[in-house]
Design a protein around this motif. Structure first.
Motif, PDB file in Angstrom:
ATOM      1  N   TRP A   1       7.052  -5.443  -1.505  1.00 29.72           N
ATOM      2  CA  TRP A   1       5.771  -5.283  -1.404  1.00 29.72           C
ATOM      3  C   TRP A   1       5.282  -6.369  -2.112  1.00 29.72           C
ATOM      4  O   TRP A   1       3.871  -6.553  -2.230  1.00 29.72           O
ATOM      5  CB  TRP A   1       5.727  -3.746  -2.412  1.00 29.72           C
TER       6      TRP A   1
ATOM      7  N   ASP B   1       1.019  -1.880   0.305  1.00 33.84           N
ATOM      8  CA  ASP B   1       0.052  -0.124  -0.254  1.00 33.84           C
ATOM      9  C   ASP B   1       1.173   1.416   0.128  1.00 33.84           C
ATOM     10  O   ASP B   1       0.139   2.354   0.185  1.00 33.84           O
ATOM     11  CB  ASP B   1      -0.727   0.055   1.459  1.00 33.84           C
ATOM     12  N   ASP B   2       2.540   0.984   0.203  1.00 31.72           N
ATOM     13  CA  ASP B   2       2.822   2.310  -0.668  1.00 31.72           C
ATOM     14  C   ASP B   2       2.861   3.463  -1.716  1.00 31.72           C
ATOM     15  O   ASP B   2       2.676   2.365  -2.729  1.00 31.72           O
ATOM     16  CB  ASP B   2       4.354   1.431   0.062  1.00 31.72           C
TER      17      ASP B   2
END
Length: 363
Positions: free
Chosen positions: A283, A271-272
């Motif tokens: 991720w 969610d970065d």
């Protein structure tokens, strides 16, 4: 399947970039005079990964070696200290089996225009951010890899700094404060654009020094990019066995949580923002989250991580400064590497992320 995986690896050596060639006759003269057993280097290629020191593959008739030297135009001695890396490898040889064997160090500029050293080559798989779009590892495998990365950091931090002689590499007393002040100064010296979040983060760091940790040996740039995993013979995919750890030139002795914070600062999550996800491939599905990294490290090491936010924020700030130094060097015309000209958005992203972590108290 094996070829499909190997084709996306950015760490296969390629032709040497223009302006970064080695003077092969001078190099061979140096080798003949100092380590004739190496033989004559007949071919040179360059590894394209990474943004720091330049790394070359040297091929002789019998063996492949790796040469490391600072980038052309670099004036940042602390971040490009070839002698330090060579000394670290020499000290580690008998105590930690995941390092290449150092062969020879040249401390003068006479041969290649800068100090350099040569080591044996360890082959394996390096997981870089650029591989993420085409990497199709099962989540279970990805989790094993991230767990192995954390566990190996604990192993490094558990090395006996007195027995290994590694304690001669630094002064642990006041290490955190020296680092904070040093990196703030480096940023000020390399600043090209005004980024308010960098100033507010620097002020917060100065006001929130953590309590002392027992000193340990620090890699100081520990992440997926600097770790070689064994590969599956049938598929070429990485296994959770770590064969080697590279890039030791900034290794020192100090607070081990500075190492952990630096790794967390590279550790992007699903969610970065897209810019931050480009910083790493952590991720991808299956990887530990930053909080899970903290919990696993605490469990394996037994250390108190109650002040981990400080170390994470400093890691983000330090990464922003490193990128700023590289960007400034490119802007001044000292590097022709086009990648360096696109670093400003990443610097802003890192500064913003540090400021948000301070405001929310979350990793």
């Amino acid at each position: 399947m094996q070829n499909d995986f190997l084709m996306i690896s950015p760490d296969l050596p390629r032709s040497v970039r223009s302006g970064e060639e080695l003077d092969l006759p001078k190099l061979n003269d140096f080798l003949q005079a100092n380590v004739p057993e190496v033989g004559t280097v007949a071919a040179v290629q360059q590894f394209s990964g990474g943004f720091s020191n330049l790394t070359y593959l040297l091929q002789t008739a019998d063996q492949a070696y790796v040469l490391r030297r600072p980038p052309f135009g670099a004036t940042i001695k602390g971040g490009h200290d070839m002698g330090r890396e060579f000394r670290v490898l020499s000290l580690l040889q008998s105590h930690y089996d995941k390092v290449p064997r150092p062969v020879v160090y040249c401390e003068t500029d006479d041969v290649l225009g800068a100090p350099f050293y040569i080591m044996t080559r360890i082959t394996g798989v390096i997981l870089r951010a650029s591989m993420a779009p085409t990497l199709s590892l099962a989540p279970e495998r990805m989790r094993q890899l991230s767990e192995a990365l954390v566990d190996n950091l604990v192993t490094i931090h558990n090395l006996d700094i007195s027995k290994t002689g590694l304690n001669q590499l630094g002064k642990p007393e006041g290490y955190v404060q020296r680092q904070v002040e040093g990196w703030i100064k480096r940023y000020q010296n390399a600043e090209t654009d005004k980024i308010p979040a960098m100033d507010t983060t620097a002020d917060w760091l100065r006001r929130n020094y953590p309590g002392d940790q027992a000193p340990a040996f620090l890699h100081n740039d520990y992440k997926f990019d600097n770790v070689l995993f064994a590969s599956d013979e049938a598929t070429g995919e990485p296994l959770s066995e770590i064969k080697g750890v590279l890039d030791w030139e900034m290794a020192t002795v100090g607070d081990p949580l500075m190492d952990l914070g630096a790794m967390l600062a590279y550790w992007s999550e699903a969610d970065d923002s897209p810019a931050y996800r480009n910083f790493n491939l952590t991720w991808l599905p299956g990887n530990l989250t930053r909080q899970e990294v903290v919990r696993r490290y605490a469990e394996k090491s037994g250390r108190d991580l109650s002040e981990i936010l400080f170390y994470y924020v400093f890691g983000l700030y330090k990464n922003a400064v490193i990128a700023q130094q590289i960007y400034a060097r490119w802007k001044q015309g000292h590097s022709k590497d086009a990648r360096f000209g696109h670093l400003l958005p990443m610097i802003i992203e890192l500064a913003t992320k540090a400021a948000n972590a301070i405001e929310t108290g979350l990793l």
